[in-house]
Design an enzyme around this catalytic site. Sequence first.
Site, PDB file in Angstrom:
ATOM      1  N   GLY A  64       0.838  -1.187   0.000  1.00 32.23           N
ATOM      2  CA  GLY A  64       0.000   0.000   0.000  1.00 32.23           C
ATOM      3  C   GLY A  64       0.880   1.246   0.000  1.00 32.23           C
ATOM      4  O   GLY A  64       0.572   2.240  -0.652  1.00 32.23           O
ATOM      5  N   THR A  65       1.973   1.163   0.719  1.00 32.86           N
ATOM      6  CA  THR A  65       2.906   2.297   0.790  1.00 32.86           C
ATOM      7  C   THR A  65       3.397   2.677  -0.600  1.00 32.86           C
ATOM      8  O   THR A  65       3.404   3.858  -0.976  1.00 32.86           O
ATOM      9  CB  THR A  65       4.095   1.929   1.700  1.00 32.86           C
ATOM     10  N   ASN A  98      -6.885   4.327  10.193  1.00 35.28           N
ATOM     11  CA  ASN A  98      -6.320   3.091  10.739  1.00 35.28           C
ATOM     12  C   ASN A  98      -6.305   3.053  12.261  1.00 35.28           C
ATOM     13  O   ASN A  98      -6.286   1.991  12.857  1.00 35.28           O
ATOM     14  CB  ASN A  98      -4.910   2.858  10.194  1.00 35.28           C
ATOM     15  N   GLN A 150      -7.547   0.372   4.901  1.00 33.01           N
ATOM     16  CA  GLN A 150      -8.209  -0.192   6.086  1.00 33.01           C
ATOM     17  C   GLN A 150      -9.697  -0.428   5.860  1.00 33.01           C
ATOM     18  O   GLN A 150     -10.326  -1.145   6.642  1.00 33.01           O
ATOM     19  CB  GLN A 150      -8.035   0.747   7.290  1.00 33.01           C
ATOM     20  N   ALA A 168      -2.754  -5.858   0.195  1.00 34.10           N
ATOM     21  CA  ALA A 168      -3.240  -7.245   0.269  1.00 34.10           C
ATOM     22  C   ALA A 168      -3.312  -7.772   1.694  1.00 34.10           C
ATOM     23  O   ALA A 168      -4.246  -8.488   2.053  1.00 34.10           O
ATOM     24  CB  ALA A 168      -2.322  -8.142  -0.568  1.00 34.10           C
ATOM     25  N   HIS A 169      -2.325  -7.392   2.526  1.00 38.38           N
ATOM     26  CA  HIS A 169      -2.255  -8.066   3.824  1.00 38.38           C
ATOM     27  C   HIS A 169      -3.317  -7.613   4.815  1.00 38.38           C
ATOM     28  O   HIS A 169      -3.491  -8.221   5.863  1.00 38.38           O
ATOM     29  CB  HIS A 169      -0.843  -7.968   4.420  1.00 38.38           C
ATOM     30  N   THR A 174      10.094  -8.186 -12.094  1.00 39.91           N
ATOM     31  CA  THR A 174       9.276  -9.400 -12.239  1.00 39.91           C
ATOM     32  C   THR A 174       8.236  -9.439 -11.120  1.00 39.91           C
ATOM     33  O   THR A 174       8.548  -9.215  -9.952  1.00 39.91           O
ATOM     34  CB  THR A 174      10.178 -10.650 -12.179  1.00 39.91           C
ATOM     35  N   CYS A 210       4.453   0.745  13.960  1.00 40.45           N
ATOM     36  CA  CYS A 210       5.475   1.481  13.225  1.00 40.45           C
ATOM     37  C   CYS A 210       6.754   0.680  13.292  1.00 40.45           C
ATOM     38  O   CYS A 210       6.993  -0.042  14.259  1.00 40.45           O
ATOM     39  CB  CYS A 210       5.571   2.899  13.777  1.00 40.45           C
TER      40      CYS A 210
END
Length: 390
Positions: free
Chosen positions: A71-72, A151, A179, A200-201, A239, A329
């Site tokens: 996401g970052t 978040n 979120q 994704a996580h 890749t 963090c």
Amino acid sequence: MAVRSYLDWNATAAMREEAKAAFAAAVSLAGNPSSVHAEGRAARALIETAREQVAALVGALPGNVFFTSSGTEANMLALTPAIETADEKRLRARLMLSAIEHASVRAGGRFPRDAIEELPVGSDGRLDLAALAAAVPKTPRPLVSLMLANNETGVIQPVDEAAAIVHSAGGLLHVDAVQAVGRIACDLATLGADLLTLSAHKIGGAKGVGALIRAREDIHFPEPLIRGGGQERGLRGGTENVAGIAAFGAAAAAAGERRESEAGHMAMLRDELETGLLAVTPSAVIFGRGAGIERLPNTTLFSLSGMKAETAVIAFDLEGVAVSSGAACSSGKVQPSHVLAAMGVVGPLLRGAVRVSLGWDTAETDVEKFLAAWRKLATALSKDQRGIAA
Ligand code: PLP
């Protein structure tokens, strides 16, 4: 090992069984998705299926989904002065963002520091729309970045109203939905977002995969972050993380199918947790909880005067309950929350904020365990305070 209760799903969610299966199947494939042979085509097929699944989750066209490493990275890619649309090729001079954005948005992407303007939020944790409406017309072609749900507090932001304001001034709206997606409805067109970031996580995929999604094909990034082999239609060289992307797709499909039932389950447990928490300590403050404020169904951020967040997190951990002090963090250090500070929270309440975030796997017993740990901690805290007062 004793059974633990993991209540830190906003930091990262458990991987879904479907995502694990997709990941495992993908790692056994030999092919590079850019190769033309059968092995390569098989790997490519996994990526394109995942693209369709992720697109479906937010009402996008598959061709408008670009996979990234997180996401970052998706936020970093989106936040650049060089975003072209069919009728606007000039650089965007300013980036506007709310004061409660995630660090990856607050960093401002590729905008110089002095071109970034932070917009205030109210004490309810929501963007001040009047401040946005006043700021936007002063800037030609602004890029505005606003999260869909915070978040730390879980407070849902007025994205559709912000979109109308931004568009009326010829601006573009980027929405960090990391979120929110999988927990509340998240449809590109309904939100009015031009760009959307996912990770994704947070929805049960693997860590280290994300996506930037554009609402329309005419939105272009002439300056990719990573140049190289032309992957992701030239937007991100390297890749592809085939297994991570395949798992992302599987997680997105499952999250889309089960969103309503999972949200109902989490909201029921969250309400139980908050009622129990306030029964033990009526003076505890739950941020963003109030009539008319919409929150994610899984998030409780609370504080109690006299409590130190880092001590509380360790005490919970020793009782087998994983919670966090605001945002996770990488340094592991606890810093006063910029989100609460922006909401006007000061003093002991600011230093004591603890976040509890639930997931689809959270059970009644986890809430009971949390409340038992809280009773113990609250008793110790009140003894300490009596000791100090004596
Ligand atoms: N945006 C928000 C609102 C988040 O909560 C997070 C992660 O906690 C991110 C972005 C970054 O996502 P990632 O961990 O995939 O880099």
